[in-house]
Design a protein around this motif. Structure first.
Motif, PDB file in Angstrom:
ATOM      1  N   SER A  99       0.277   4.164   0.802  1.00 22.48           N
ATOM      2  CA  SER A  99       0.008   4.951   1.876  1.00 22.48           C
ATOM      3  C   SER A  99       1.036   4.919   2.884  1.00 22.48           C
ATOM      4  O   SER A  99       1.007   5.758   4.002  1.00 22.48           O
ATOM      5  CB  SER A  99      -1.590   4.767   2.496  1.00 22.48           C
ATOM      6  OG  SER A  99      -1.723   3.355   3.074  1.00 22.48           O
ATOM      7  N   ALA A 100       1.579   3.534   3.002  1.00 28.92           N
ATOM      8  CA  ALA A 100       2.611   3.441   4.091  1.00 28.92           C
ATOM      9  C   ALA A 100       3.948   3.960   4.013  1.00 28.92           C
ATOM     10  O   ALA A 100       4.637   3.754   4.582  1.00 28.92           O
ATOM     11  CB  ALA A 100       2.668   2.036   4.363  1.00 28.92           C
ATOM     12  N   PRO A 159       0.714  -1.316   0.000  1.00 31.52           N
ATOM     13  CA  PRO A 159       0.023   0.127   0.064  1.00 31.52           C
ATOM     14  C   PRO A 159       0.927   1.306   0.146  1.00 31.52           C
ATOM     15  O   PRO A 159       1.668   1.347   0.638  1.00 31.52           O
ATOM     16  CB  PRO A 159      -0.928  -0.087   1.243  1.00 31.52           C
ATOM     17  CG  PRO A 159      -0.098  -1.244   2.016  1.00 31.52           C
ATOM     18  CD  PRO A 159       0.639  -2.077   1.357  1.00 31.52           C
ATOM     19  N   ALA A 212      -1.737   7.939  -3.687  1.00 32.66           N
ATOM     20  CA  ALA A 212      -1.939   7.912  -2.211  1.00 32.66           C
ATOM     21  C   ALA A 212      -1.310   9.123  -1.683  1.00 32.66           C
ATOM     22  O   ALA A 212      -1.281   9.306  -0.513  1.00 32.66           O
ATOM     23  CB  ALA A 212      -1.100   6.925  -1.667  1.00 32.66           C
ATOM     24  N   GLU A 213      -1.135  10.409  -2.599  1.00 31.67           N
ATOM     25  CA  GLU A 213      -0.553  11.516  -2.138  1.00 31.67           C
ATOM     26  C   GLU A 213       0.767  11.332  -1.306  1.00 31.67           C
ATOM     27  O   GLU A 213       1.217  12.037  -0.541  1.00 31.67           O
ATOM     28  CB  GLU A 213      -1.396  12.448  -1.582  1.00 31.67           C
ATOM     29  CG  GLU A 213      -2.877  12.885  -2.334  1.00 31.67           C
ATOM     30  CD  GLU A 213      -3.663  13.433  -1.815  1.00 31.67           C
ATOM     31  OE1 GLU A 213      -3.655  13.815  -0.535  1.00 31.67           O
ATOM     32  OE2 GLU A 213      -4.556  14.148  -2.348  1.00 31.67           O
ATOM     33  N   ARG A 214       1.534  10.450  -2.072  1.00 32.06           N
ATOM     34  CA  ARG A 214       3.083  10.122  -1.217  1.00 32.06           C
ATOM     35  C   ARG A 214       4.045  10.729  -2.268  1.00 32.06           C
ATOM     36  O   ARG A 214       5.322  10.427  -2.092  1.00 32.06           O
ATOM     37  CB  ARG A 214       2.973   8.765  -0.890  1.00 32.06           C
ATOM     38  CG  ARG A 214       1.898   8.163   0.098  1.00 32.06           C
ATOM     39  CD  ARG A 214       1.781   9.099   1.159  1.00 32.06           C
ATOM     40  NE  ARG A 214       2.707   9.018   2.212  1.00 32.06           N
ATOM     41  CZ  ARG A 214       2.950   9.968   3.097  1.00 32.06           C
ATOM     42  NH1 ARG A 214       1.803  10.922   3.392  1.00 32.06           N
ATOM     43  NH2 ARG A 214       3.781   9.952   4.074  1.00 32.06           N
TER      44      ARG A 214
END
Length: 199
Positions: A137-138, A135, A166-168
């Motif tokens: 997001s992590a 993921p 995920a806006e990372r």
């Protein structure tokens, strides 16, 4: 990253850079290198004069190791810099074939390198060594650099899309006309270090 690239990064950015001499395959296949990077991160984090914030950077396979070291690490990573990352050990992206001959990094050599570090199909295909299956997001905030004539180009592009959703993704810089290993071509190419396009 080479020592010269690390020195240049330190000089241009004004930050402290620590080069991790992690264990290498075939004597030490995955996850040995990942564990070594995590150990250095823990050492840094536990020092009384702890260096903060902490970022990780890597080129090619080193970029994959840097990314994977953030998973399961108790140390907060503020930023990742991934240069021409090898993030799909199945080597199934179209650019591996399209750019795998005549551009500096040969596809057959690439396959051999991967086979030494991840010697089974299960390792290459499994989630543990695949950022694209984890993921996003992590992940820490990440800057991804890709090069037009790199066999690993499509993997890097896929990772940038993976993180953007995920806006990372801090930034994605795509270097037109450049090849794998561009970070070490500063004395050869006048375009070294210049971002041709960004997205």
């Amino acid at each position: 990253m080479t020592h010269s690239a690390c020195r240049r990064l330190a000089t241009l950015s004004g930050i402290d850079v620590i080069a991790v001499d992690y264990r290498r395959a075939p004597e030490h296949p995955a996850p040995a290198a990942i564990e070594d990077v995590r150990a250095v991160l823990a050492w840094l984090n536990n020092r009384p004069e702890s260096i903060q914030p902490i970022g990780l950077a890597g080129d090619s396979a080193g970029a994959l190791i840097a990314y994977l070291a953030t998973y399961g690490s108790e140390v907060e990573i503020d930023q990742l810099l991934l240069i021409n990352p090898n993030v799909d050990l199945t080597l199934s992206s179209p650019s591996v074939e399209a750019k795998g001959t005549g551009w500096g990094l040969n596809a057959r050599d690439l396959e051999w390198f991967v086979s030494q570090w991840a010697p089974t199909a299960a390792m290459c295909e499994g989630q543990a060594l695949s950022p694209l299956q984890n993921p996003p997001s992590a992940a820490p905030m990440t800057t991804v650099i890709t090069s037009e004539h790199d066999p690993l180009r499509d993997e890097g592009l896929a990772l940038a899309r993976h993180l953007r959703g995920a806006e990372r993704l801090t930034a994605h810089h795509h270097l037109d006309g450049m090849v794998h290993g561009v970070i070490n071509l500063d004395t050869i190419s006048p375009q070294h270090g210049g971002w041709a396009t960004s997205s």
